[in-house]
Design a protein around this motif. Structure first.
Motif, PDB file in Angstrom:
ATOM      1  N   VAL A  54       0.515  -1.047   0.283  1.00  0.00           N
ATOM      2  CA  VAL A  54      -0.223   0.031   0.055  1.00  0.00           C
ATOM      3  C   VAL A  54       0.803   1.486  -0.361  1.00  0.00           C
ATOM      4  O   VAL A  54       0.102   2.490  -0.523  1.00  0.00           O
ATOM      5  N   LEU A  55       1.985   1.043   0.012  1.00  0.00           N
ATOM      6  CA  LEU A  55       2.342   2.301   0.882  1.00  0.00           C
ATOM      7  C   LEU A  55       3.774   2.270  -0.401  1.00  0.00           C
ATOM      8  O   LEU A  55       4.024   3.742  -0.704  1.00  0.00           O
ATOM      9  N   LEU A  56       4.231   1.756  -1.384  1.00  0.00           N
ATOM     10  CA  LEU A  56       4.534   2.123  -2.217  1.00  0.00           C
ATOM     11  C   LEU A  56       4.013   1.306  -3.177  1.00  0.00           C
ATOM     12  O   LEU A  56       4.525   0.236  -4.005  1.00  0.00           O
ATOM     13  N   PRO A  57       2.896   2.078  -3.662  1.00  0.00           N
ATOM     14  CA  PRO A  57       1.830   1.011  -4.855  1.00  0.00           C
ATOM     15  C   PRO A  57       2.120   0.600  -6.504  1.00  0.00           C
ATOM     16  O   PRO A  57       2.226  -0.211  -6.934  1.00  0.00           O
ATOM     17  N   GLU A  58       3.782   1.920  -6.793  1.00  0.00           N
ATOM     18  CA  GLU A  58       3.822   1.535  -7.789  1.00  0.00           C
ATOM     19  C   GLU A  58       5.102   0.732  -8.215  1.00  0.00           C
ATOM     20  O   GLU A  58       5.206   0.378  -9.271  1.00  0.00           O
ATOM     21  N   VAL A  59       5.022  -0.098  -7.103  1.00  0.00           N
ATOM     22  CA  VAL A  59       6.335  -1.054  -6.952  1.00  0.00           C
ATOM     23  C   VAL A  59       5.508  -2.306  -6.135  1.00  0.00           C
ATOM     24  O   VAL A  59       6.324  -3.596  -6.416  1.00  0.00           O
ATOM     25  N   GLN A  60       4.196  -2.820  -7.006  1.00  0.00           N
ATOM     26  CA  GLN A  60       3.118  -3.403  -6.472  1.00  0.00           C
ATOM     27  C   GLN A  60       3.428  -4.988  -7.370  1.00  0.00           C
ATOM     28  O   GLN A  60       3.854  -5.966  -6.906  1.00  0.00           O
ATOM     29  N   SER A  61       4.028  -4.907  -8.576  1.00  0.00           N
ATOM     30  CA  SER A  61       4.375  -6.628  -9.882  1.00  0.00           C
ATOM     31  C   SER A  61       5.715  -6.419  -9.528  1.00  0.00           C
ATOM     32  O   SER A  61       6.433  -7.035  -9.698  1.00  0.00           O
ATOM     33  N   ALA A  62       6.492  -5.410  -8.541  1.00  0.00           N
ATOM     34  CA  ALA A  62       8.187  -5.851  -8.179  1.00  0.00           C
ATOM     35  C   ALA A  62       8.154  -6.569  -7.484  1.00  0.00           C
ATOM     36  O   ALA A  62       7.430  -6.374  -6.310  1.00  0.00           O
ATOM     37  N   PRO A  63       9.277  -7.930  -6.757  1.00  0.00           N
ATOM     38  CA  PRO A  63       9.842  -7.864  -5.419  1.00  0.00           C
ATOM     39  C   PRO A  63      10.083  -7.095  -4.266  1.00  0.00           C
ATOM     40  O   PRO A  63      11.026  -6.176  -4.810  1.00  0.00           O
ATOM     41  N   LEU A  64       9.169  -6.595  -3.658  1.00  0.00           N
ATOM     42  CA  LEU A  64       9.199  -5.814  -2.179  1.00  0.00           C
ATOM     43  C   LEU A  64      10.594  -6.146  -0.938  1.00  0.00           C
ATOM     44  O   LEU A  64      10.976  -5.304  -0.919  1.00  0.00           O
ATOM     45  N   HIS A  65      10.733  -7.142  -1.360  1.00  0.00           N
ATOM     46  CA  HIS A  65      11.600  -7.648  -0.477  1.00  0.00           C
ATOM     47  C   HIS A  65      13.273  -7.741  -1.047  1.00  0.00           C
ATOM     48  O   HIS A  65      12.866  -9.081  -2.014  1.00  0.00           O
ATOM     49  N   SER A  66      14.018  -7.647  -0.623  1.00  0.00           N
ATOM     50  CA  SER A  66      15.263  -7.763  -0.947  1.00  0.00           C
ATOM     51  C   SER A  66      16.151  -8.828  -0.375  1.00  0.00           C
ATOM     52  O   SER A  66      17.412  -9.695  -0.983  1.00  0.00           O
ATOM     53  N   GLY A  67      15.715  -9.358   0.976  1.00  0.00           N
ATOM     54  CA  GLY A  67      16.147 -11.185   1.452  1.00  0.00           C
ATOM     55  C   GLY A  67      16.873 -10.475   2.348  1.00  0.00           C
ATOM     56  O   GLY A  67      17.482 -11.449   3.198  1.00  0.00           O
TER      57      GLY A  67
END
Length: 163
Positions: A149-162
């Motif tokens: 929700v906070l970064l909706p423009e990156v919804q399609s990309a993985p959000l966590h880098s591990g």
């Protein structure tokens, strides 16, 4: 039966938060702000207090999460009645955040019924998530849930880098 139904309805309606724009807080200088001023951008509101053991335990990991996401609008709002108590806690722990203050009435308007509480407000100014009680800020699933929700423009990309 009618009495039971009336009591149930009262309980159900008593916890429904008002629209997020109704929430107000103030900074250290006493200037009052409203979430209505931030409409158009998603916001994470985190309620805490220096007297709350769960808040004290959670705050370092929360602070680290906030530091790792500088592009997110965050309001860390203390419900301490005395500014000095909140300042002392932040200074003792080395947590760097703007000291924002509110009260229980304002917090309840937003849906906070326990401490700590984290509330995610979407860009339209509507509450999209309420997390009551302490959270594991290092948990990637929880982080991704917030970032959706906070970064909706990156919804399609993985959000966590591990990390």
């Amino acid at each position: 039966m009618i009495r039971w139904f009336a009591a149930l309805m009262l309980v159900l309606f008593s916890w429904v938060p008002a629209h997020a724009a109704d929430f107000k807080w103030m900074d250290e200088s006493g200037t009052t702000y409203s979430l209505d001023e931030l409409k158009g951008e998603p916001v994470l509101v985190h309620f805490w207090a220096s007297w709350c053991p769960s808040c004290r335990a959670e705050m370092p990991a929360y602070s680290e999460w906030v530091s790792n996401h500088p592009d997110i609008k965050v309001l860390s709002v203390s419900l301490d009645q005395k500014t000095e108590n909140a300042e002392k806690f932040l200074n003792e722990t080395g947590i760097e955040t703007a000291l924002l203050l509110s009260d229980e009435i304002q917090a309840r308007k937003l849906g906070a019924q326990a401490l700590p509480t984290t509330i995610v407000i979407n860009a339209d100014g509507d509450i999209s998530q309420i997390h009551r009680g302490p959270r594991d800020w290092k948990n990637s699933e929880f982080s991704d849930q917030l970032l959706e929700v906070l970064l909706p423009e990156v919804q399609s990309a993985p959000l966590h880098s591990g990390h």
